[in-house]
Design an enzyme around this catalytic site. Structure first.
Site, PDB file in Angstrom:
ATOM      1  N   VAL A 181       0.863  -1.177   0.000  1.00 19.05           N
ATOM      2  CA  VAL A 181       0.000   0.000   0.000  1.00 19.05           C
ATOM      3  C   VAL A 181       0.899   1.226   0.000  1.00 19.05           C
ATOM      4  O   VAL A 181       1.870   1.287   0.772  1.00 19.05           O
ATOM      5  CB  VAL A 181      -0.930   0.033   1.228  1.00 19.05           C
ATOM      6  N   CYS A 182       0.608   2.177  -0.868  1.00 18.53           N
ATOM      7  CA  CYS A 182       1.330   3.441  -0.889  1.00 18.53           C
ATOM      8  C   CYS A 182       2.833   3.187  -1.081  1.00 18.53           C
ATOM      9  O   CYS A 182       3.239   2.379  -1.912  1.00 18.53           O
ATOM     10  CB  CYS A 182       1.018   4.205   0.394  1.00 18.53           C
ATOM     11  N   SER A 183       3.666   3.840  -0.282  1.00 21.79           N
ATOM     12  CA  SER A 183       5.113   3.727  -0.455  1.00 21.79           C
ATOM     13  C   SER A 183       5.672   2.417   0.080  1.00 21.79           C
ATOM     14  O   SER A 183       6.894   2.216   0.073  1.00 21.79           O
ATOM     15  CB  SER A 183       5.822   4.907   0.216  1.00 21.79           C
TER      16      SER A 183
END
Length: 317
Positions: A102-104
Site C-alpha cells: 500500500v502506498c510507499s
C-alpha cells in the site's frame, strides 16, 4: 483459513494498515473461518505511526506465522527503511502466496528485490523515486492499484481499501466484498485502472479567483461549450491572456484540462450508468461517439464499449 500478515515499522502510515485490515476483518466477520489477521514488527515491540498512534504487533518477525497474504504498508518510515524490514522481506516475501503493498510500501518490496521484472504502482509522490532507484521495476504512476501475478501494489492510503476489496472478491465472492464495502461506506466500483488523480487534482488550483471559478465551472458543465474563447469570457480576460494565465497557474493548458474532465466524466457514466455511448458522448461534450472513441483509445487504449465491458461491475441484486 488464510493468514493475512501485516508488516509494521516505526513511522508507518496508520490508514495503510487499518484500511485493508478492516476489509479483511469485515470479510472474516461476514464469513467466519476465512481470514486470520496478524501483525508483526522487527522485534515485536510497539511501533509509532506517522500520525502519533501506537500499534502493538502480535509477533516479532522471528515468530511470525507463514502468510498467504503479506501486506506491506507505506508511510514516512519507508524513506529511510529499517534494514531489518528489508532483509526479512527479502527472505520471507518469496514464500508468501501473495505480496501486497500500500502506498510507499512498494519501496520496501523494491528494496528487497521483490518487484524486479514486474509492473507496479505506488503513491504518485514516490513513483519517480521508485522508477529512478529501482530501474528493474516497471512503474506505472496512474492506476490506483495493479495486479501482476502474485504481486499487488496500490497507490496512496484509500486505494489500499480498494485493493483489499478486490482481493476479498477474488478469494470469496462479490457478495462478501459488497457487504464489506457497504459496511465501510465505500465504493466497490473503483477498478484498478482508475487514475490516481481526478482532473481537478492533476492540475494545480489556480491562484486567481476568476481562473478557479472557471476550473470549477468546467468540472460542473463538461457538456457545455468549453472553447478558450468562451472560458476566457467567463474569466473576463482576452483569450490569449487567459490561455497563458491558465497554463501558468495550473500547469496545464485549458484544452488539456477540458479533455481530462470530459474523459473522467465519461468514464464515470460508463461505469455507473446504463446510458448509451451516443448519449454519454453528448453529455460529456464530445459531440459525436467517434470523437469520444478517439479520446478513449488515445488515452486508455480501449474504445468506450470495450472499457465498459472490462470495468463496469456486474449488477448485483
Amino acid at each position: 483459513m488464510e493468514t493475512v500478515l501485516v508488516v509494521l515499522f516505526d513511522n508507518v502510515q496508520s490508514l495503510d494498515v487499518t484500511g485493508p485490515v478492516e476489509v479483511f476483518n469485515g470479510a472474516e466477520l461476514h464469513r467466519p473461518g476465512t481470514y486470520r489477521i496478524r501483525t508483526a514488527s522487527p522485534d515485536g515491540a510497539p511501533v509509532r505511526t506517522s500520525s502519533g498512534l501506537t500499534l502493538v504487533p502480535d509477533h516479532a518477525f522471528a515468530d511470525a506465522p507463514p502468510a498467504h497474504t503479506l501486506l506491506v504498508p507505506g508511510g514516512a518510515g519507508t524513506r529511510r527503511p529499517d534494514e531489518r524490514v528489508v532483509a526479512w522481506l527479502r527472505e520471507h516475501g518469496p514464500r508468501a502466496g501473495r505480496l501486497v503493498s500500500v502506498c510507499s510500501g512498494a519501496l520496501l518490496l523494491a528494496a528487497a528485490g521483490l518487484l524486479d521484472g514486474h509492473r507496479a504502482t505506488s503513491h504518485w509522490s514516490v513513483c519517480e523515486k521508485l522508477a529512478r532507484e529501482y530501474p528493474g521495476v516497471e512503474v506505472d504512476p496512474d492506476p490506483i492499484y495493479i495486479r501482476d501475478g502474485r504481486l499487488a501494489t496500490s497507490a496512496g492510503v484509500t486505494s489500499g481499501i480498494d485493493l483489499a476489496l478486490a482481493l476479498v472478491e477474488e478469494d470469496l465472492d462479490r457478495e462478501v466484498a459488497l457487504s464489506v464495502a457497504r459496511h465501510l461506506v465505500v465504493f466497490l466500483r473503483r477498478p484498478g485502472n482508475q487514475a490516481q488523480f481526478s482532473a481537478q487534482l492533476a492540475a494545480q488550483t489556480a491562484q486567481r479567483e476568476p481562473l478557479r471559478e472557471v476550473q470549477q465551472w468546467i468540472t460542473e458543465h463538461p457538456g457545455a461549450d468549453l472553447s478558450v474563447e468562451t472560458l476566457a469570457a467567463r474569466a473576463r480576460l482576452s483569450p490569449r491572456h487567459f490561455a497563458r494565465a491558465f497554463q501558468t497557474e495550473t500547469g496545464m493548458t485549458p484544452g488539456r484540462y477540458v479533455d481530462r474532465v470530459r474523459l473522467e466524466h465519461a468514464r464515470r457514466l460508463l461505469e455507473d450508468t446504463a446510458d448509451g455511448v451516443e448519449e454519454i458522448s453528448r453529455a460529456c461534450g464530445y459531440g459525436t461517439p467517434e470523437a469520444m472513441r478517439r479520446s478513449f483509445v488515445r488515452t486508455l487504449g480501449a474504445a468506450p464499449a470495450e472499457y465498459r465491458r472490462r470495468f463496469r461491475p456486474a449488477t448485483t441484486h
